[in-house]
Design a protein around this motif. Structure first.
Motif, mmCIF file in Angstrom:
data_model
loop_
_atom_site.group_PDB
_atom_site.id
_atom_site.type_symbol
_atom_site.label_atom_id
_atom_site.label_comp_id
_atom_site.label_asym_id
_atom_site.label_seq_id
_atom_site.Cartn_x
_atom_site.Cartn_y
_atom_site.Cartn_z
ATOM 1 N N ARG A 216 0.849 -1.284 0.130
ATOM 2 C CA ARG A 216 -0.057 0.082 -0.005
ATOM 3 C C ARG A 216 0.885 1.243 0.043
ATOM 4 O O ARG A 216 1.995 1.367 0.927
ATOM 5 C CB ARG A 216 -0.806 0.190 1.156
ATOM 6 C CG ARG A 216 -1.742 1.382 1.453
ATOM 7 C CD ARG A 216 -2.701 1.252 2.448
ATOM 8 N NE ARG A 216 -3.983 0.248 2.262
ATOM 9 C CZ ARG A 216 -3.942 -0.898 3.001
ATOM 10 N NH1 ARG A 216 -2.954 -1.109 4.217
ATOM 11 N NH2 ARG A 216 -4.827 -1.651 2.799
ATOM 12 N N MET A 217 0.645 2.165 -0.789
ATOM 13 C CA MET A 217 1.344 3.327 -1.063
ATOM 14 C C MET A 217 0.373 4.496 -0.975
ATOM 15 O O MET A 217 -0.709 4.477 -1.545
ATOM 16 C CB MET A 217 2.209 3.204 -2.533
ATOM 17 C CG MET A 217 3.326 2.225 -2.519
ATOM 18 S SD MET A 217 4.654 2.347 -1.517
ATOM 19 C CE MET A 217 5.387 3.708 -2.276
ATOM 20 N N MET A 218 0.938 5.735 -0.669
ATOM 21 C CA MET A 218 0.345 6.887 -0.801
ATOM 22 C C MET A 218 1.044 7.718 -1.775
ATOM 23 O O MET A 218 2.338 8.066 -1.696
ATOM 24 C CB MET A 218 0.224 7.823 0.656
ATOM 25 C CG MET A 218 -0.677 8.896 0.174
ATOM 26 S SD MET A 218 -1.123 9.582 1.849
ATOM 27 C CE MET A 218 0.651 10.200 2.603
ATOM 28 N N LEU A 219 0.375 8.341 -2.814
ATOM 29 C CA LEU A 219 0.827 9.158 -3.597
ATOM 30 C C LEU A 219 0.383 10.558 -3.286
ATOM 31 O O LEU A 219 -0.744 10.585 -3.381
ATOM 32 C CB LEU A 219 0.530 8.571 -5.156
ATOM 33 C CG LEU A 219 0.516 9.947 -6.269
ATOM 34 C CD1 LEU A 219 1.984 10.006 -6.626
ATOM 35 C CD2 LEU A 219 -0.288 9.631 -7.292
ATOM 36 N N ARG A 220 1.359 11.430 -3.193
ATOM 37 C CA ARG A 220 0.994 12.958 -2.791
ATOM 38 C C ARG A 220 1.622 13.516 -3.907
ATOM 39 O O ARG A 220 2.835 13.621 -4.214
ATOM 40 C CB ARG A 220 1.743 13.231 -1.399
ATOM 41 C CG ARG A 220 1.411 14.890 -1.196
ATOM 42 C CD ARG A 220 2.038 15.032 0.086
ATOM 43 N NE ARG A 220 3.226 14.954 0.321
ATOM 44 C CZ ARG A 220 4.431 15.966 0.064
ATOM 45 N NH1 ARG A 220 3.819 16.982 -0.088
ATOM 46 N NH2 ARG A 220 5.491 15.767 0.398
ATOM 47 N N MET A 221 0.751 14.388 -4.745
ATOM 48 C CA MET A 221 1.179 15.221 -5.912
ATOM 49 C C MET A 221 0.972 16.565 -5.517
ATOM 50 O O MET A 221 -0.280 16.841 -5.000
ATOM 51 C CB MET A 221 0.525 14.621 -7.145
ATOM 52 C CG MET A 221 -1.039 14.793 -7.032
ATOM 53 S SD MET A 221 -1.575 14.134 -8.666
ATOM 54 C CE MET A 221 -3.095 13.524 -8.015
ATOM 55 N N VAL A 222 1.760 17.466 -5.705
ATOM 56 C CA VAL A 222 1.619 18.928 -5.196
ATOM 57 C C VAL A 222 1.945 19.631 -6.679
ATOM 58 O O VAL A 222 2.843 19.344 -7.288
ATOM 59 C CB VAL A 222 2.784 19.612 -4.364
ATOM 60 C CG1 VAL A 222 2.449 20.956 -4.079
ATOM 61 C CG2 VAL A 222 2.510 18.880 -3.019
ATOM 62 N N ILE A 223 0.765 20.311 -6.929
ATOM 63 C CA ILE A 223 0.762 20.662 -8.730
ATOM 64 C C ILE A 223 1.149 22.343 -8.383
ATOM 65 O O ILE A 223 0.514 23.175 -7.782
ATOM 66 C CB ILE A 223 -0.765 20.529 -8.971
ATOM 67 C CG1 ILE A 223 -1.074 19.214 -8.864
ATOM 68 C CG2 ILE A 223 -0.724 21.083 -10.389
ATOM 69 C CD1 ILE A 223 -2.637 19.035 -8.876
ATOM 70 N N ASP A 224 2.177 22.373 -9.470
ATOM 71 C CA ASP A 224 2.793 24.066 -9.565
ATOM 72 C C ASP A 224 1.382 24.872 -10.024
ATOM 73 O O ASP A 224 0.516 24.474 -10.828
ATOM 74 C CB ASP A 224 3.729 23.961 -10.534
ATOM 75 C CG ASP A 224 4.162 25.463 -10.886
ATOM 76 O OD1 ASP A 224 4.926 26.013 -9.790
ATOM 77 O OD2 ASP A 224 3.485 25.873 -12.086
ATOM 78 N N ALA A 225 1.343 25.898 -9.424
ATOM 79 C CA ALA A 225 0.145 26.879 -9.664
ATOM 80 C C ALA A 225 0.118 27.257 -11.252
ATOM 81 O O ALA A 225 -0.989 27.095 -11.887
ATOM 82 C CB ALA A 225 0.352 28.095 -8.824
ATOM 83 N N THR A 226 1.232 27.772 -11.719
ATOM 84 C CA THR A 226 1.130 28.036 -13.066
ATOM 85 C C THR A 226 1.174 27.086 -14.210
ATOM 86 O O THR A 226 0.106 26.960 -14.903
ATOM 87 C CB THR A 226 2.274 29.117 -13.437
ATOM 88 O OG1 THR A 226 2.390 30.159 -12.555
ATOM 89 C CG2 THR A 226 2.097 29.523 -14.834
ATOM 90 N N ASP A 227 1.732 25.901 -13.976
ATOM 91 C CA ASP A 227 1.793 24.800 -14.950
ATOM 92 C C ASP A 227 0.210 24.094 -14.506
ATOM 93 O O ASP A 227 -0.391 23.598 -15.562
ATOM 94 C CB ASP A 227 2.759 23.926 -14.631
ATOM 95 C CG ASP A 227 4.266 24.358 -14.825
ATOM 96 O OD1 ASP A 227 4.302 25.236 -15.822
ATOM 97 O OD2 ASP A 227 5.144 23.812 -14.524
#
Length: 96
Positions: A2-13
């Motif tokens: 079991r894994m947790m993927l955390r993605m943080v998305i650049d505001a402009t992109d």
């Protein structure tokens, strides 16, 4: 595992990717592929963020998960995680 993927998305992109529909397609494809047990979206440090809990069956999945998100300007973090029952089993195995 079991894994947790955390993605943080650049505001402009991220804004560009949302306007073009690329973000929606990438997240939809990821959810379809991973069949996660949970998916959440929020903000983190003023940025868009997403959290996906899924079963990673092979280490090479890191590439197929990460690359489409990197293309959208996301930071990608993969972390093993446990349920409360698994934590208790870990304590028992550690003699605690």
């Amino acid at each position: 595992m079991r894994m947790m993927l955390r993605m943080v998305i650049d505001a402009t992109d991220g804004s560009d990717a949302i306007q073009s529909g690329a973000m929606q397609r990438a997240i939809g494809a990821l959810v379809e592929k991973l069949k996660p047990e949970a998916v959440y979206f929020s903000t983190e440090d003023g940025m868009r963020a997403g959290y996906i809990v899924f079963d990673m069956t092979s280490a090479n999945q890191q590439v197929e998960i990460g690359e489409p998100l990197f293309d959208l300007g996301c930071e990608v973090h993969l972390t093993p995680c446990m349920t409360p029952d698994e934590l208790q089993a870990g304590f028992a195995a550690a003699g605690r």
